[in-house]
Scaffold this active site. Structure first.
Site, PDB file in Angstrom:
ATOM      1  N   PRO A   1       0.485  -1.255  -0.050  1.00 53.52           N
ATOM      2  CA  PRO A   1      -0.015  -0.074  -0.021  1.00 53.52           C
ATOM      3  C   PRO A   1       0.952   1.201   0.084  1.00 53.52           C
ATOM      4  CG  PRO A   1      -0.938  -1.666   1.250  1.00 53.52           C
ATOM      5  CD  PRO A   1       0.434  -2.078   1.163  1.00 53.52           C
ATOM      6  N   CYS A   2       0.559   2.171  -0.794  1.00 57.36           N
ATOM      7  CA  CYS A   2       1.118   3.656  -1.096  1.00 57.36           C
ATOM      8  C   CYS A   2       0.798   4.408   0.122  1.00 57.36           C
ATOM      9  CB  CYS A   2       0.759   3.894  -2.271  1.00 57.36           C
ATOM     10  SG  CYS A   2       1.099   2.895  -3.466  1.00 57.36           S
ATOM     11  N   PRO A   3      -0.458   4.559   0.509  1.00 57.71           N
ATOM     12  CA  PRO A   3      -0.717   5.885   1.435  1.00 57.71           C
ATOM     13  C   PRO A   3       0.393   6.219   2.678  1.00 57.71           C
ATOM     14  CG  PRO A   3      -2.700   4.579   1.050  1.00 57.71           C
ATOM     15  CD  PRO A   3      -1.648   3.762   0.546  1.00 57.71           C
ATOM     16  N   PRO A   4       1.060   5.171   3.167  1.00 59.62           N
ATOM     17  CA  PRO A   4       1.842   5.672   4.247  1.00 59.62           C
ATOM     18  C   PRO A   4       3.150   6.527   3.734  1.00 59.62           C
ATOM     19  CG  PRO A   4       1.368   3.213   4.322  1.00 59.62           C
ATOM     20  CD  PRO A   4       0.754   3.707   2.973  1.00 59.62           C
ATOM     21  N   PHE A   5       3.397   6.711   2.421  1.00 59.28           N
ATOM     22  CA  PHE A   5       4.446   7.384   1.780  1.00 59.28           C
ATOM     23  C   PHE A   5       3.931   8.225   0.955  1.00 59.28           C
ATOM     24  CE2 PHE A   5       5.279   2.877   2.619  1.00 59.28           C
ATOM     25  CZ  PHE A   5       6.293   2.982   3.741  1.00 59.28           C
TER      26      PHE A   5
END
Length: 377
Positions: free
Chosen positions: A92-96
């Protein structure tokens, strides 16, 4: 190269709607499992892997916060689990992501630990992880160092961790992605960085034929009127002569699908496309004024958005329009995955043939206006 049932078995986590899977299949890898938690995307994977005849490929609709490598070993053949050439995934991309809070390791959606635990248990010869460009920002240097140290502790060498721009690989879209490749130390010397496509593909290149079909099927205009509208769109797209802005899939928390924020919508309009929504599929249009003949130009169908991501035409997306578009908008472009996959495949092949490893590339250090060539040794 095209393959898919060869000697190099692979497993992919966070497989989404199959962008990375398509690319790695075309690079020659034989998928044994595609793991995805979203039910719509999992349905898309099942439909296409069966339709395309991907033998021995299991689609597992599982949550990686609770699904472990031990669980995976129970679901695929034991020999496959013991002889994996590659574990890949687009965690998943949202953390970065710049669009999120950028909590990194403190974000509950961070699945790097789950990915690395699976690598630890299954010990494939290679690991490939894709994510947003933000992961390469200075803010996450310490986190990247942790990932690298964990991989090195497991016997891997990180041979590649860079930003790749999709447009450089024949994808008609601006889509930068950070790609990590790690290989077992014995295989690592054979890895050669992927090279880009020889020619850029523009939006006009990618959509000309599908737009021609849509305008030709119009029922509320005469043939001449429809042909003229198509010619106007094509002339505008060719005049701009560029790739598309980044498609944005969004999340379930937001409303209906469109092609991105305000700046992206303006860029689409310069290409003759109305980005304020997604059109119904070819042959199912109920409102041609909205979908095809609006003042901003035609809207894209889900199938056309998939062409902008570089998916092959035969790859179909399951679910209602908004759910299907989100799968497309959140995908990893297959052509980029294929280029990286081919580099990994060739490295494994060369190692198995016991070839002489290629000479390490020279590094270039730029100081002011002086360029110093540094030996990699």
């Amino acid at each position: 190269m095209s393959g898919g049932d060869g000697a190099y078995a692979s497993v992919e986590i966070c497989a989404g709607a199959g962008g990375q899977a398509v690319g790695l299949h075309n690079a020659g890898f034989s998928h044994r499992a595609l793991i995805e938690v979203d039910p719509h995307a999992a349905q898309t994977l099942r439909y296409n892997t069966e339709k395309q005849g991907w033998r021995r490929c299991e689609v597992l609709e599982e949550d990686l916060t609770t699904f472990s490598a031990a669980d995976l070993e129970k679901r695929i053949q034991t020999e496959d689990a013991k002889k994996l050439a590659l574990i890949s995934g687009g965690v998943p991309c949202p953390p970065f992501s710049m669009a999120g809070k950028r909590l990194g390791a403190d974000d509950e959606r961070d699945l790097f630990p789950a990915m690395l635990d699976m690598v630890d248990k299954l010990r494939p010869r290679a690991v490939m992880i894709e994510n947003v460009r933000g992961l390469l920002d200075e803010q996450f240097r310490a986190y990247r160092d942790q990932i690298k140290s964990r991989l090195e502790g497991l016997g891997y060498t990180v041979v590649f961790w860079k930003l790749l721009e999709a447009r450089n690989f024949g994808v008609p879209q601006l889509r930068p992605r950070s790609i990590l490749v790690a290989m077992m130390k014995s295989d690592a010397p054979y890895f050669i960085e992927p090279s880009g496509a020889s020619k850029e593909t523009t939006v006009a290149d990618a959509l000309e034929e599908s737009m021609r079909q849509r305008f030709s099927a119009a029922e509320t205009r005469t043939r001449d009127e429809a042909n003229q509208a198509f010619a106007q769109w094509l002339a505008k797209a060719k005049a701009k002569n560029s790739v598309a802005p980044t498609l944005v899939g969004g999340s379930k928390k937001h409303g209906g699908a469109d092609l991105g924020p305000t700046r992206a919508k303006r860029a689409w309009e310069e290409l003759g496309v109305d980005a304020h929504g997604v059109a119904e599929p070819l042959g199912q249009t109920k409102d041609e004024e909205r979908d095809l003949f609006g003042p901003r130009g035609p809207k894209l169908t889900v199938a056309q958005a998939a062409l902008i991501q570089g998916f092959p035409e035969q790859w179909k997306f399951v679910g209602r329009k908004t759910a299907a578009y989100r799968q497309v908008g959140n995908a990893f472009p297959p052509l980029v995955a294929q280029a990286v996959g081919e580099a990994i495949f060739e490295a494994l092949n060369a190692a198995d043939r016991k070839e002489t490893p290629p000479e390490p590339p020279e590094a270039t250090l730029v100081i002011g206006e002086r360029r110093l060539e540094l030996s990699a040794g």
